[in-house]
Scaffold this active site. Sequence first.
Site, PDB file in Angstrom:
ATOM      1  N   LYS A   1      37.205  19.774  12.201  1.00 37.96           N
ATOM      2  CA  LYS A   1      38.372  19.018  12.662  1.00 37.96           C
ATOM      3  C   LYS A   1      38.257  18.532  14.100  1.00 37.96           C
ATOM      4  O   LYS A   1      38.740  17.446  14.431  1.00 37.96           O
ATOM      5  CB  LYS A   1      39.642  19.853  12.456  1.00 37.96           C
ATOM      6  CG  LYS A   1      39.950  20.011  10.975  1.00 37.96           C
ATOM      7  CD  LYS A   1      40.996  21.038  10.672  1.00 37.96           C
ATOM      8  CE  LYS A   1      42.313  20.741  11.302  1.00 37.96           C
ATOM      9  NZ  LYS A   1      43.401  21.567  10.731  1.00 37.96           N
TER      10      LYS A   1
ATOM     11  N   GLU B   1      45.104  21.647  21.164  1.00 38.54           N
ATOM     12  CA  GLU B   1      45.872  20.395  21.173  1.00 38.54           C
ATOM     13  C   GLU B   1      47.190  20.623  21.871  1.00 38.54           C
ATOM     14  O   GLU B   1      47.730  21.735  21.833  1.00 38.54           O
ATOM     15  CB  GLU B   1      46.211  19.986  19.722  1.00 38.54           C
ATOM     16  CG  GLU B   1      45.196  19.132  19.080  1.00 38.54           C
ATOM     17  CD  GLU B   1      45.517  18.815  17.623  1.00 38.54           C
ATOM     18  OE1 GLU B   1      46.568  19.211  17.096  1.00 38.54           O
ATOM     19  OE2 GLU B   1      44.678  18.147  17.017  1.00 38.54           O
TER      20      GLU B   1
ATOM     21  N   HIS C   1      53.312  25.920   7.928  1.00 35.64           N
ATOM     22  CA  HIS C   1      52.427  24.750   8.000  1.00 35.64           C
ATOM     23  C   HIS C   1      51.907  24.295   6.636  1.00 35.64           C
ATOM     24  O   HIS C   1      50.896  23.612   6.550  1.00 35.64           O
ATOM     25  CB  HIS C   1      51.240  24.991   8.947  1.00 35.64           C
ATOM     26  CG  HIS C   1      51.657  25.415  10.317  1.00 35.64           C
ATOM     27  ND1 HIS C   1      52.446  24.630  11.131  1.00 35.64           N
ATOM     28  CD2 HIS C   1      51.402  26.531  11.023  1.00 35.64           C
ATOM     29  CE1 HIS C   1      52.656  25.262  12.268  1.00 35.64           C
ATOM     30  NE2 HIS C   1      52.047  26.418  12.233  1.00 35.64           N
TER      31      HIS C   1
ATOM     32  N   ARG D   1      39.415  14.475   0.086  1.00 32.18           N
ATOM     33  CA  ARG D   1      39.594  14.851  -1.327  1.00 32.18           C
ATOM     34  C   ARG D   1      40.913  14.256  -1.814  1.00 32.18           C
ATOM     35  O   ARG D   1      41.657  13.686  -1.032  1.00 32.18           O
ATOM     36  CB  ARG D   1      39.697  16.372  -1.428  1.00 32.18           C
ATOM     37  CG  ARG D   1      40.801  16.878  -0.504  1.00 32.18           C
ATOM     38  CD  ARG D   1      41.183  18.302  -0.721  1.00 32.18           C
ATOM     39  NE  ARG D   1      41.771  18.907   0.440  1.00 32.18           N
ATOM     40  CZ  ARG D   1      43.048  18.818   0.818  1.00 32.18           C
ATOM     41  NH1 ARG D   1      43.895  18.106   0.096  1.00 32.18           N
ATOM     42  NH2 ARG D   1      43.498  19.393   1.907  1.00 32.18           N
TER      43      ARG D   1
HETATM   44  P1  ADP Z   1      45.640  22.387   8.152  1.00 33.99           P
HETATM   45  O1  ADP Z   1      44.324  21.688   7.996  1.00 33.99           O
HETATM   46  O2  ADP Z   1      45.508  23.874   8.304  1.00 33.99           O
HETATM   47  O3  ADP Z   1      46.648  21.968   7.124  1.00 33.99           O
HETATM   48  P2  ADP Z   1      46.709  20.483  10.118  1.00 33.99           P
HETATM   49  O4  ADP Z   1      45.935  20.123  11.327  1.00 33.99           O
HETATM   50  O5  ADP Z   1      46.738  19.488   8.994  1.00 33.99           O
HETATM   51  O6  ADP Z   1      46.207  21.908   9.580  1.00 33.99           O
HETATM   52  O7  ADP Z   1      48.213  20.837  10.526  1.00 33.99           O
HETATM   53  C1  ADP Z   1      49.138  21.386   9.603  1.00 33.99           C
HETATM   54  C2  ADP Z   1      50.525  21.345  10.186  1.00 33.99           C
HETATM   55  O8  ADP Z   1      50.592  22.103  11.409  1.00 33.99           O
HETATM   56  C3  ADP Z   1      51.009  19.947  10.578  1.00 33.99           C
HETATM   57  O9  ADP Z   1      51.546  19.244   9.489  1.00 33.99           O
HETATM   58  C4  ADP Z   1      52.071  20.304  11.616  1.00 33.99           C
HETATM   59  O10 ADP Z   1      53.255  20.746  11.006  1.00 33.99           O
HETATM   60  C5  ADP Z   1      51.444  21.481  12.352  1.00 33.99           C
HETATM   61  N1  ADP Z   1      50.658  21.013  13.524  1.00 33.99           N
HETATM   62  C6  ADP Z   1      49.306  20.847  13.587  1.00 33.99           C
HETATM   63  N2  ADP Z   1      48.929  20.394  14.814  1.00 33.99           N
HETATM   64  C7  ADP Z   1      50.057  20.268  15.548  1.00 33.99           C
HETATM   65  C8  ADP Z   1      50.345  19.829  16.897  1.00 33.99           C
HETATM   66  N3  ADP Z   1      49.370  19.442  17.739  1.00 33.99           N
HETATM   67  N4  ADP Z   1      51.643  19.816  17.286  1.00 33.99           N
HETATM   68  C9  ADP Z   1      52.640  20.209  16.460  1.00 33.99           C
HETATM   69  N5  ADP Z   1      52.448  20.634  15.193  1.00 33.99           N
HETATM   70  C10 ADP Z   1      51.171  20.669  14.729  1.00 33.99           C
END
Ligand code: ADP
Length: 450
Positions: free
Chosen positions: A116, A200, A235, A293
């Site tokens: 990522k 982040e 999440h 995917r």
């Molecule tokens: P995963 O691959 O584990 O699903 P993601 O990067 O897609 O992780 O993030 C999943 C969720 O986590 C997002 O939809 C959001 O709700 C929260 N999230 C991720 N990064 C951030 C961020 N920088 N700020 C706020 N919420 C975040």
Amino acid sequence: MISRILIANRGEIAVRIIRAAKELGLKTVLAHSKADRDSLAAKLADETVCIGPPPAVESYLFYQNIISAALATKSDAIHPGYGFLAENWQFADACRAMKIRFIGPKSSVIRNMGDKSKAKTLVKESGVPVVPGSDGEIDSLQKALEVVERVGFPVIIKASAGGGGKGMRIVCEKKDVEKSFNSAAYEAQQAFGDSRVYIEKYIAAPKHIEVQILGDKHGNVLHLFERDCSIQRRHQKLIEEAPSPIIDNETRMKMGEIASKAAQSVGYDSAGTIEFLYDIETRQFYFIEMNTRIQVEHPITECITGIDLIKYQIRIADGDKLDFSQDKLKITGHAIECRINAEDPEKEFNPSPGKISQLIVPGGPGIRIDSGVYPGYSIPPFYDSMVAKLIVWGADRREAVDRMKRALDEFYIEGIKTTIPFHKEVMRNRIFLSGQYTTDFVGKIQNQGV
Ligand code: ADP
């Protein structure tokens, strides 16, 4: 030409792939664990092959067995579904080495996007806005503190190999950086066998908006608009809708173009999703990751575009060109998906496996159910708790919500606890109805009773 597809997955997505393959006139072979011998997918596939005992590491994740099963059944393609091996580039490579078509993008793309922090760096180079944070992973506390100093609190520490919301830590104060950095790395090591993490800026209460992409092997990439997936717990998504109730058309097309550009820049040639966080105050959006995917929530995009994404995935893997252009695509109506999980929403969504003694599913206009269960079916305790997806389409959002309420009332499952009562509550919630909900919505319902 693909003629026989081995399905390396289970549950509703295995059923969904069988349906698409059958409509394309292709034979299906279901690779299943011992626990899934009696699954709906096993009943619907043309052939079945047992690939190992119930634990996923010994069956659905044991790719040598899956490849042997494909060779033994003379399958010329493998569909990995989602989860399990779907984003495993070594598996995609192993398929190619055995001259079996992997229904998904090139392994190099899976590899790059699966990391990522690397994915962020790559798409940033092609002009895609990303969440401010570390450029690449953080390998020391010193580096973590430098990034935190630069972007300011709060921050989120995330696993480079992440997925399913694991390995994330929100940090609001300097004194917690070290502990959170170590525990995120530890959790990432446990979950993914990879302890690398990155940082982040934590965006307070954003919307999770993602764009569906389709690319082919001839350099064409299109987007199929967005999905709003902001209703999450831990999440993980629970309800999704398309289009987003608060994204205007200009932003929609801009996000779509940026997502297509990002996919094109990495040579994307299958169905995929670009995920963004959308700040509802500033109306800025930021790339967070690409999923290489098919996604659980793909049906809502199918409902509003009329495009069968699984069929296109298969046809693209077979070398077909996309036979429509961006300007031919339009959004018709509104779709919502509720994930029906075998979980008890009153007990913090704890899993509730068991036997489904009675099952009555909703029907009538605009209803679609993608499910892997039937009356009398026992849900094995080894896997994900999702048992069905209830998808509705309406001419507009209001009709879709009314239809979802009606369908949830018709849905009757006896023997296990499910998320149905939670979904009923959300469909009546004023913040949900306003469309202004963000990723903290479920927490707000649980803690503040909004
Ligand atoms: P995963 O691959 O584990 O699903 P993601 O990067 O897609 O992780 O993030 C999943 C969720 O986590 C997002 O939809 C959001 O709700 C929260 N999230 C991720 N990064 C951030 C961020 N920088 N700020 C706020 N919420 C975040």
